[in-house]
Design an enzyme around this catalytic site. Structure first.
Site, PDB file in Angstrom:
ATOM      1  CE  LYS A   1       5.767  -1.125   1.479  1.00 41.05           C
ATOM      2  NZ  LYS A   1       6.304  -0.638   2.689  1.00 41.05           N
TER       3      LYS A   1
ATOM      4  CE  LYS B   1      -0.393   5.256   5.335  1.00 36.75           C
ATOM      5  NZ  LYS B   1      -0.593   4.574   6.613  1.00 36.75           N
TER       6      LYS B   1
ATOM      7  CE  LYS C   1       8.041   2.697   8.086  1.00 33.71           C
ATOM      8  NZ  LYS C   1       7.119   2.234   9.089  1.00 33.71           N
TER       9      LYS C   1
HETATM   10  P1  TYM Z   1       1.650  -0.005   7.642  1.00 32.97           P
HETATM   11  O1  TYM Z   1       0.750   0.954   8.328  1.00 32.97           O
HETATM   12  O2  TYM Z   1       2.895   0.465   7.012  1.00 32.97           O
HETATM   13  O3  TYM Z   1       0.847  -0.796   6.561  1.00 32.97           O
HETATM   14  C1  TYM Z   1      -0.375  -1.426   6.909  1.00 32.97           C
HETATM   15  C2  TYM Z   1      -0.526  -2.716   6.129  1.00 32.97           C
HETATM   16  O4  TYM Z   1      -0.496  -2.427   4.711  1.00 32.97           O
HETATM   17  C3  TYM Z   1       0.492  -3.234   4.088  1.00 32.97           C
HETATM   18  N1  TYM Z   1       1.093  -2.443   3.003  1.00 32.97           N
HETATM   19  C4  TYM Z   1       1.168  -2.855   1.740  1.00 32.97           C
HETATM   20  N2  TYM Z   1       0.781  -3.985   1.158  1.00 32.97           N
HETATM   21  C5  TYM Z   1       1.017  -4.098  -0.186  1.00 32.97           C
HETATM   22  N3  TYM Z   1       1.607  -3.120  -0.928  1.00 32.97           N
HETATM   23  C6  TYM Z   1       2.019  -1.964  -0.360  1.00 32.97           C
HETATM   24  N4  TYM Z   1       2.584  -1.023  -1.099  1.00 32.97           N
HETATM   25  C7  TYM Z   1       1.815  -1.793   1.045  1.00 32.97           C
HETATM   26  N5  TYM Z   1       2.098  -0.808   1.919  1.00 32.97           N
HETATM   27  C8  TYM Z   1       1.652  -1.222   3.125  1.00 32.97           C
HETATM   28  C9  TYM Z   1       1.515  -3.541   5.184  1.00 32.97           C
HETATM   29  O5  TYM Z   1       2.244  -4.696   4.884  1.00 32.97           O
HETATM   30  C10 TYM Z   1       0.621  -3.715   6.377  1.00 32.97           C
HETATM   31  O6  TYM Z   1       0.092  -5.031   6.428  1.00 32.97           O
HETATM   32  N6  TYM Z   1       3.870  -2.247  11.400  1.00 32.97           N
HETATM   33  C11 TYM Z   1       2.657  -2.213  10.657  1.00 32.97           C
HETATM   34  C12 TYM Z   1       1.427  -1.891  11.501  1.00 32.97           C
HETATM   35  C13 TYM Z   1       1.275  -2.793  12.667  1.00 32.97           C
HETATM   36  C14 TYM Z   1       0.870  -4.155  12.638  1.00 32.97           C
HETATM   37  C15 TYM Z   1       0.889  -4.591  13.995  1.00 32.97           C
HETATM   38  C16 TYM Z   1       0.467  -5.019  11.609  1.00 32.97           C
HETATM   39  C17 TYM Z   1       1.518  -2.468  13.949  1.00 32.97           C
HETATM   40  N7  TYM Z   1       1.289  -3.526  14.756  1.00 32.97           N
HETATM   41  C18 TYM Z   1       0.532  -5.887  14.330  1.00 32.97           C
HETATM   42  C19 TYM Z   1       0.129  -6.335  11.981  1.00 32.97           C
HETATM   43  C20 TYM Z   1       0.154  -6.752  13.317  1.00 32.97           C
HETATM   44  C21 TYM Z   1       2.814  -1.139   9.613  1.00 32.97           C
HETATM   45  O7  TYM Z   1       3.574  -0.238   9.723  1.00 32.97           O
HETATM   46  O8  TYM Z   1       1.982  -1.232   8.622  1.00 32.97           O
END
Ligand code: TYM
Length: 322
Positions: free
Chosen positions: A192, A195, A113
């Site tokens: 990947k 956003k 990031k």
């Molecule tokens: P975030 O918001 O980036 O993504 C949410 C979930 O989607 C999955 N993901 C993907 N899976 C497959 N291919 C992709 N291209 C892809 N992009 C995103 C992410 O792996 C995630 O599971 N830090 C986390 C949010 C969070 C969280 C937590 C998750 C905050 N606290 C506690 C689990 C438990 C995040 O930024 O996800």
């Protein structure tokens, strides 16, 4: 009874990668009767990027609508907004004071990031501590995530174990769970889907915008009649994640025989996304017209989450000497 927990940042409408990588698998798991689930919108995490109050609110609402449109059963699930339970930030502080700085410097997601964002703030760096607090605060057993989040779950486990070794049993140590398919769902540039990379497919967008996103998928320059390598083609990769076995077989055959051009493959993908997510798209639009309904579901969930959070924090404070 196993407790499942996962969150999605509200930094924009959840994209196809979020849906296939986390939302659908979590909802599927939550529907297993011997489990209970905590599914939430990580709106404090999105503050690392979004510094506009209206945008923050709108994103949170749209992320909640996306969860609901994909089928969260709010009778069975504790469905809430992270920011409604500020106890999580207190726990995050305790965890930060325990976790080695040199280890946090190795976080892949931060490296990724910070090379994409102009605004590299301290919150972005300590982000995994808030995520660990999200998980440990609610005594989660299983955390379904995409593979990009696995390192954060490892950090969470390590902190939990360290605390338990130092203070005696405080935290439940969670396991991660990922879908066995692709490492990640690719975006339109075959990186990947993310956003922050501006390469997403937003299934909730209107037909015209959705078509444009799909038409922008990058390919090589082979002609219609040339045999094509399906295994390296982004259109095929995405298609194969949502199509039936016979449809995948047919598409593979067309690639190998050179009987389909990329333009037609994109049209098939567009139609497949529309038919696969027809219900979700309709429901999302209904929720958009009913913000009060979304708010009231979140409020009920937040009350339940708050009560669980308070119990854990009481336990933690007493062990730490506060
Ligand atoms: P975030 O918001 O980036 O993504 C949410 C979930 O989607 C999955 N993901 C993907 N899976 C497959 N291919 C992709 N291209 C892809 N992009 C995103 C992410 O792996 C995630 O599971 N830090 C986390 C949010 C969070 C969280 C937590 C998750 C905050 N606290 C506690 C689990 C438990 C995040 O930024 O996800």
């Amino acid at each position: 009874m196993k407790r499942i927990l996962t969150g999605i940042q509200s930094s924009g409408i959840p994209h196809l990668g979020n849906i296939l990588g986390a939302i659908q698998p979590s909802i599927k798991l939550s529907n297993i009767t011997e489990s209970e689930s905590f599914l939430f919108i990580a709106d404090l995490h999105s503050f690392t990027q979004i510094k506009n109050a209206d945008a923050l609110k709108q994103n949170t609402f749209e992320t909640a609508s996306a969860w609901l449109a994909c089928g969260v059963d709010t009778e069975k699930t504790v469905f809430y907004k992270q920011s409604d339970i500020p106890e999580v930030t207190e726990l995050s502080w305790y965890l930060s004071c325990f976790f080695p700085y040199n280890r946090l410097k190795l976080a892949h997601a931060f490296k990724d990031k910070s090379s994409n964002f102009e605004n590299v703030n301290c919150g972005l760096f300590t982000y995994p501590m808030l995520m660990a607090a999200d998980i440990l605060l609610y005594d989660a057993d299983v955390v379904p995530v995409g593979k990009d989040q696995l390192q954060h779950i490892e950090f969470t486990r390590d902190i939990g174990i360290k605390f338990n070794n130092h203070y005696g049993e405080i935290f439940k140590i969670p396991d991660s769970m990922t879908t066995k398919d692709a490492d990640y769902i690719p975006g339109i540039d075959n990186q990947k889907m993310s956003k922050s990379k501006n390469n997403v497919i937003n299934i909730f967008d209107n037909d015209s915008n959705l078509r444009k996103q799909i038409m922008r998928i990058q390919t090589d320059s082979k002609n219609i009649n040339e045999p094509k390598d399906y295994s390296s083609c982004t259109i095929f990769k995405i298609f194969s994640l949502i199509a039936s076995e016979s449809e995948i077989f047919e598409m593979k055959k067309n690639y190998v025989e050179g009987s389909i051009g990329y333009g037609d493959a994109k049209k098939l993908l567009f139609e497949k996304i529309k038919s696969n997510f027809k219900n979700e798209r309709e429901k999302f639009n209904e929720f958009k017209l009913n913000p009060e309904e979304v708010e009231s579901k979140l409020k009920i969930g937040s009350e339940k989450a708050k009560s669980a959070a308070k119990k854990t924090l009481k336990r933690v404070r007493s062990k730490l000497g506060y």
